[in-house]
Design an enzyme around this catalytic site. Structure first.
Site, PDB file in Angstrom:
ATOM      1  N   SER A  64     -59.078 -15.219  22.179  1.00  0.00           N
ATOM      2  CA  SER A  64     -58.257 -14.019  22.819  1.00  0.00           C
ATOM      3  C   SER A  64     -59.167 -12.801  23.343  1.00  0.00           C
ATOM      4  O   SER A  64     -58.532 -12.077  23.933  1.00  0.00           O
ATOM      5  CB  SER A  64     -57.272 -13.530  21.906  1.00  0.00           C
ATOM      6  OG  SER A  64     -56.317 -14.314  21.409  1.00  0.00           O
ATOM      7  N   LYS A  67     -58.589 -12.130  26.917  1.00  0.00           N
ATOM      8  CA  LYS A  67     -57.500 -11.529  27.358  1.00  0.00           C
ATOM      9  C   LYS A  67     -57.816 -10.361  27.889  1.00  0.00           C
ATOM     10  O   LYS A  67     -57.230  -9.662  28.809  1.00  0.00           O
ATOM     11  CB  LYS A  67     -56.461 -11.460  26.296  1.00  0.00           C
ATOM     12  CG  LYS A  67     -55.749 -12.873  25.835  1.00  0.00           C
ATOM     13  CD  LYS A  67     -54.890 -12.583  24.685  1.00  0.00           C
ATOM     14  CE  LYS A  67     -54.449 -14.123  24.214  1.00  0.00           C
ATOM     15  NZ  LYS A  67     -53.735 -14.115  22.889  1.00  0.00           N
ATOM     16  N   TYR A 187     -54.973 -20.702  30.745  1.00  0.00           N
ATOM     17  CA  TYR A 187     -54.915 -20.000  29.614  1.00  0.00           C
ATOM     18  C   TYR A 187     -55.766 -20.617  28.465  1.00  0.00           C
ATOM     19  O   TYR A 187     -56.438 -19.810  27.799  1.00  0.00           O
ATOM     20  CB  TYR A 187     -53.293 -19.863  28.940  1.00  0.00           C
ATOM     21  CG  TYR A 187     -53.258 -19.150  27.818  1.00  0.00           C
ATOM     22  CD1 TYR A 187     -53.738 -17.779  27.343  1.00  0.00           C
ATOM     23  CD2 TYR A 187     -53.245 -19.953  26.455  1.00  0.00           C
ATOM     24  CE1 TYR A 187     -53.748 -17.360  26.085  1.00  0.00           C
ATOM     25  CE2 TYR A 187     -53.298 -19.756  25.217  1.00  0.00           C
ATOM     26  CZ  TYR A 187     -53.499 -18.260  24.855  1.00  0.00           C
ATOM     27  OH  TYR A 187     -53.544 -17.758  23.901  1.00  0.00           O
ATOM     28  N   TYR A 240     -53.273  -7.258  17.222  1.00  0.00           N
ATOM     29  CA  TYR A 240     -51.858  -7.667  16.967  1.00  0.00           C
ATOM     30  C   TYR A 240     -51.421  -6.674  15.775  1.00  0.00           C
ATOM     31  O   TYR A 240     -51.357  -5.412  16.018  1.00  0.00           O
ATOM     32  CB  TYR A 240     -52.191  -9.255  16.365  1.00  0.00           C
ATOM     33  CG  TYR A 240     -52.935  -9.957  17.429  1.00  0.00           C
ATOM     34  CD1 TYR A 240     -52.287 -10.111  18.897  1.00  0.00           C
ATOM     35  CD2 TYR A 240     -54.272 -10.434  17.169  1.00  0.00           C
ATOM     36  CE1 TYR A 240     -53.108 -10.936  19.701  1.00  0.00           C
ATOM     37  CE2 TYR A 240     -54.799 -10.994  17.907  1.00  0.00           C
ATOM     38  CZ  TYR A 240     -54.244 -11.315  19.426  1.00  0.00           C
ATOM     39  OH  TYR A 240     -55.003 -12.089  20.453  1.00  0.00           O
ATOM     40  N   VAL A 258     -59.751 -15.510  17.651  1.00  0.00           N
ATOM     41  CA  VAL A 258     -59.421 -16.398  16.539  1.00  0.00           C
ATOM     42  C   VAL A 258     -60.863 -16.998  16.197  1.00  0.00           C
ATOM     43  O   VAL A 258     -61.142 -17.717  15.245  1.00  0.00           O
ATOM     44  CB  VAL A 258     -58.153 -17.123  16.445  1.00  0.00           C
ATOM     45  CG1 VAL A 258     -57.131 -16.496  16.050  1.00  0.00           C
ATOM     46  CG2 VAL A 258     -58.350 -18.395  17.306  1.00  0.00           C
TER      47      VAL A 258
HETATM   48  O1  DON Z   1     -53.688 -19.644  21.894  1.00  0.00           O
HETATM   49  C1  DON Z   1     -53.928 -19.673  20.849  1.00  0.00           C
HETATM   50  O2  DON Z   1     -52.967 -19.563  19.930  1.00  0.00           O
HETATM   51  C2  DON Z   1     -55.394 -19.799  20.430  1.00  0.00           C
HETATM   52  N1  DON Z   1     -56.050 -20.207  21.461  1.00  0.00           N
HETATM   53  C3  DON Z   1     -55.696 -18.428  19.684  1.00  0.00           C
HETATM   54  C4  DON Z   1     -55.910 -17.336  20.510  1.00  0.00           C
HETATM   55  C5  DON Z   1     -56.311 -15.954  19.979  1.00  0.00           C
HETATM   56  O3  DON Z   1     -57.515 -15.727  19.625  1.00  0.00           O
HETATM   57  C6  DON Z   1     -55.654 -15.134  19.420  1.00  0.00           C
HETATM   58  N2  DON Z   1     -56.090 -14.076  18.467  1.00  0.00           N
HETATM   59  N3  DON Z   1     -56.434 -13.709  17.802  1.00  0.00           N
END
Ligand code: DON
Length: 304
Positions: A64, A67, A187, A240, A258
């Site tokens: 993330s 983003k 994405y 978050y 993550v």
């Molecule tokens: O889209 C997803 O759920 C995973 N690729 C996680 C993305 C992410 O890092 C969310 N946050 N912490």
């Protein structure tokens, strides 16, 4: 300030805690097999001074954190029109939550929850070659070629049921212009970018320099106004439903992923990246957050 001894001290403080808590993301094999007992920290000042410690040169899945950079591109391409499709409020929910999207007619709360990042990916696809554009931006920012981890991208696609649900939901409300498959392909690939703490601390540098290119000031990456707004979104939405706690205990704009990475900004001074794969219950790196707390305590650098 000489930052190297401070980062060495933080590294020494974190080392005994490695493996003692948190859980490595396990929703795909490529993340589940990352050894938990790793920790890296790197920073770069506005003047170009760099310092790092631990596993700062080890590449990891940015997830993330990407983003932040897709949002930067989308704000540059669309200006204020971007906010017709995406809000700017903290969600108070997990990053992959579906609940608000129905009540709010497919308009995601902010660009950092998954739904918001999927909406940003859709905007980028309508205004360019999104996958090539994000890699080109990352490579320009850190001065080195940057790539996707194809195994991670494929696994994200194979297991991304919630992201398909979010994208289909938005599509049903007429809030995505491109095909769901195409939007999610972008994405999943942006989540699968691999970079190290050193590279991310460099790449985020425009956020502590009012939008100027982190290495030589040119070309401008974003305007001063947009850089300020991205920092505001990081503070309120970048971690978050932990964003309130992070503002309270760290007091810096942060963006987490993550994969265990967290990018933090000290406006007008420096950018910092910490990485440790084991996550807390909110999906943020447990020891990464601890390291940021230690950094702020030792340097007094916080926006408050
Ligand atoms: O889209 C997803 O759920 C995973 N690729 C996680 C993305 C992410 O890092 C969310 N946050 N912490």
């Amino acid at each position: 300030m000489d930052f190297q001894p401070i980062l060495d001290e933080i590294h020494a403080g974190i080392r005994p805690l490695l493996g003692a808590g948190g859980t490595v993301a396990s929703y795909i094999p490529a993340l589940a097999r990352v050894p938990a007992q790793q920790f890296g920290i790197a920073l770069r000042t506005c003047q170009g001074q760099e310092a790092s410690a631990g596993d700062a040169a080890t590449p990891f899945s940015v997830q993330s954190i990407s983003k932040l950079f897709t949002l930067t591109l989308a704000m540059r391409r669309l200006g204020d029109a971007l906010w017709e499709r995406i809000g700017r409020e903290p969600s108070g929910n997990p990053f992959n939550s579906l609940v608000q999207l129905e009540n709010e007619q497919g308009k995601p709360r902010n660009p950092f929850i998954n739904a918001g990042a999927i909406a940003v990916a859709d905007r980028l696809l309508s205004h360019g070659d999104a996958k090539a554009d994000i890699l080109e931006l990352m490579a320009s920012l850190c001065g080195e070629p940057i790539g996707f981890d194809d195994e991670v991208a494929a696994s994200e696609a194979a297991t991304g049921y919630r992201n398909y649900a979010l994208a289909n939901f938005m599509k049903s409300f007429g809030k995505l212009d491109n095909d769901v498959e195409t939007v999610l392909d972008m994405y999943f690939h942006q989540c699968a970018i691999r970079m190290s703490c050193i590279q991310l601390a460099r790449a985020a540098g425009f956020l502590c320099r009012d939008g100027a290119h982190p290495r030589d000031g040119q070309p401008e990456i974003t305007t001063e106004r947009h850089a300020r707004r991205i920092n505001a979104l990081m503070l309120t939405c970048g971690t978050y439903d932990a964003a309130g706690d992070v503002a309270f205990s760290i007091g810096l704009p942060c963006k987490s992923g993550v994969g265990g990475g967290i990018v933090a900004v000290v406006p007008d001074k420096l950018t910092l990246c910490v990485w440790s794969p084991a996550l807390d219950a909110t999906g943020n790196s447990l020891l990464g957050m601890k390291a940021l707390e230690m950094f702020v305590a030792r340097t007094g650098l916080s926006i408050f």
